[in-house]
Design an enzyme around this catalytic site. Structure first.
Site, PDB file in Angstrom:
ATOM      1  N   HIS A   5       8.173   5.608  -2.362  1.00  0.00           N
ATOM      2  CA  HIS A   5       6.549   5.956  -2.559  1.00  0.00           C
ATOM      3  C   HIS A   5       6.225   7.326  -1.926  1.00  0.00           C
ATOM      4  CE1 HIS A   5       5.803   3.825   1.118  1.00  0.00           C
ATOM      5  NE2 HIS A   5       5.098   4.818   1.357  1.00  0.00           N
ATOM      6  N   ASP A  29      11.616  -0.202  -3.159  1.00  0.00           N
ATOM      7  CA  ASP A  29      10.908   1.051  -2.591  1.00  0.00           C
ATOM      8  C   ASP A  29      12.128   2.012  -1.767  1.00  0.00           C
ATOM      9  OD1 ASP A  29       9.258   2.816  -2.062  1.00  0.00           O
ATOM     10  OD2 ASP A  29       8.116   1.883  -0.572  1.00  0.00           O
ATOM     11  N   SER A  65       5.817   5.746   6.787  1.00  0.00           N
ATOM     12  CA  SER A  65       6.702   5.317   5.464  1.00  0.00           C
ATOM     13  C   SER A  65       8.038   6.030   5.477  1.00  0.00           C
ATOM     14  CB  SER A  65       5.920   5.968   4.210  1.00  0.00           C
ATOM     15  OG  SER A  65       4.756   5.142   3.870  1.00  0.00           O
TER      16      SER A  65
END
Length: 388
Positions: free
Chosen positions: A178, A231, A324
């Site tokens: 992402h 992810d 992230s």
């Protein structure tokens, strides 16, 4: 099942971010890098994506999903201008302006003659709040690398850190898919920044250009589904990473083996700290793992350990924007193993109930296809489809 998508990188353009608006591409090359992955196309209604909002104690809250112009809360940072000069360590090599600088063979042999998971300096495990601003001991997490773009202003290197990543071989790092949600075709030039501790000085930092990106074939990052699964993105590095005091490789876990509930693991990153200080240095946070059952209760009934693990039940201890793609490390037999990749969590960092991480141990059959001679991959059969 869709074929695995590999995106090769060339050119240099403006940085996107998942917490800001997306700037228009300024790629100087006429031939766009090849990619088959469809870009993220959010619905027209207000909806978001990463780290869905969790109102109150309800076990299955309805997530709020931002538009593409108001991207997810977990966890990249803000957009930056296009780079104007090369990092110092890249100046000695010429760039290939006619196409990407890439190894010719995708399934190449990785030099497996290295030690993993042993830091030159032991981390201080008595402190640990990224949101609370606990600074990590320099060089105690040498496997963690910032990931983003750079600029040079007044002769000084300035890193625009967007996500985190983890060095896992001399030619690979692992991050979250992402992180590329607003730039799935890779229209920009990205680097990992090895040896980074303090973003205000960049002393001893080594940029390493990312020349290839491979998404997990089962990821839903580029769809309308706000609950991310698989992810993962493998980053191929231009230069071989030679381990030293400042950077090293994390170990990969045993296949399909996740530590039991209550195990204390650690996540590190340069993410924001909710105005509690320490935003410019590498920080660490203690994360207690929870069961698959509890993860389902808090987020979504279809969550499975094959794609996602959860942890972090202590209020105020959490990863945050900018973390992230960063690591979740668990220690076993004196070594640090990469068990998770920071994916999503509460929209207000540290507010609970917990954060979600992409599960590395259940995806080695896919990961090891591209580094088959690693000790961790010796007895693992390659499965490019990502079916686990």
């Amino acid at each position: 099942m869709a074929a695995i998508n590999v995106i090769f990188i060339s050119g240099a353009i403006a940085l996107f971010a998942l917490t800001g608006s997306c700037s228009e591409s300024t790629n100087p090359f006429t031939n766009k890098p090849y990619a088959t992955q469809n870009p993220y196309s959010p619905p027209q209604t207000n909806q978001p994506t990463k780290r869905p909002y969790q109102p109150g104690p309800a076990p299955t809250p309805a997530p709020y999903i931002p538009q593409k112009t108001n991207p997810p809360t977990k966890r990249p940072l803000n957009p930056t201008p296009s780079p104007t000069a090369k990092p110092p360590s890249e100046n000695s090599e010429s760039e290939n302006s006619e196409g990407p600088v890439l190894i010719e063979e995708d399934h190449f042999t990785v030099d497996a003659n290295f030690k993993c998971g042993i830091p030159p300096v032991e981390p201080d495990l008595k402190k640990g709040k990224i949101v609370g601003g606990a600074e990590a001991v320099p060089n105690s997490w040498p496997y963690a690398a910032a990931f983003g773009t750079y600029d040079i202003s007044g002769g000084k290197l300035e890193v625009s850190q967007m996500c985190g990543s983890t060095i896992i071989t001399p030619r690979h790092a692992l991050t979250a898919a992402h992180c590329f949600m607003m730039d799935p075709d890779i229209d920009q030039t990205y680097y990992i920044f090895m040896g980074l501790h303090d973003e205000t000085t960049y002393k001893g930092v080594r940029p390493n250009k990312i020349v290839g990106v491979r998404y997990h074939p089962k990821t839903n990052v580029f769809t309308d589904d706000p609950w991310l699964v698989y992810d993962f993105a493998i980053l191929t590095l231009r230069k071989k990473v030679i381990a030293n005091f400042a950077w090293n490789y994390a170990c990969l876990p045993q296949p399909k083996k996740i530590p039991p509930e209550g195990t204390i693991c650690w996540s590190v990153g340069w993410g924001v700290t909710q105005n509690t200080g320490g935003d410019n240095v590498l920080k660490q946070v203690a994360i207690d793992l929870v069961s698959e059952k509890r993860c389902k209760e808090e987020y979504r009934s279809t969550i499975t350990s094959k794609s996602t693990i959860c942890g972090g039940t202590t209020p105020g201890q959490d990863t945050c924007q900018g973390d992230s793609g960063g690591p979740l490390f668990c220690k076993e037999d004196g070594k640090w193993y990469l068990q998770g990749i920071v994916s999503y969590g509460p929209s207000v960092c540290g507010s609970g109930p917990m954060a979600a991480y992409a599960a590395v141990a259940y995806n080695l059959e896919w990961l090891c296809c591209y580094m088959p001679n690693l000790p961790s991959c010796e007895d693992i059969e390659c499965d490019e489809s990502g079916e686990n």
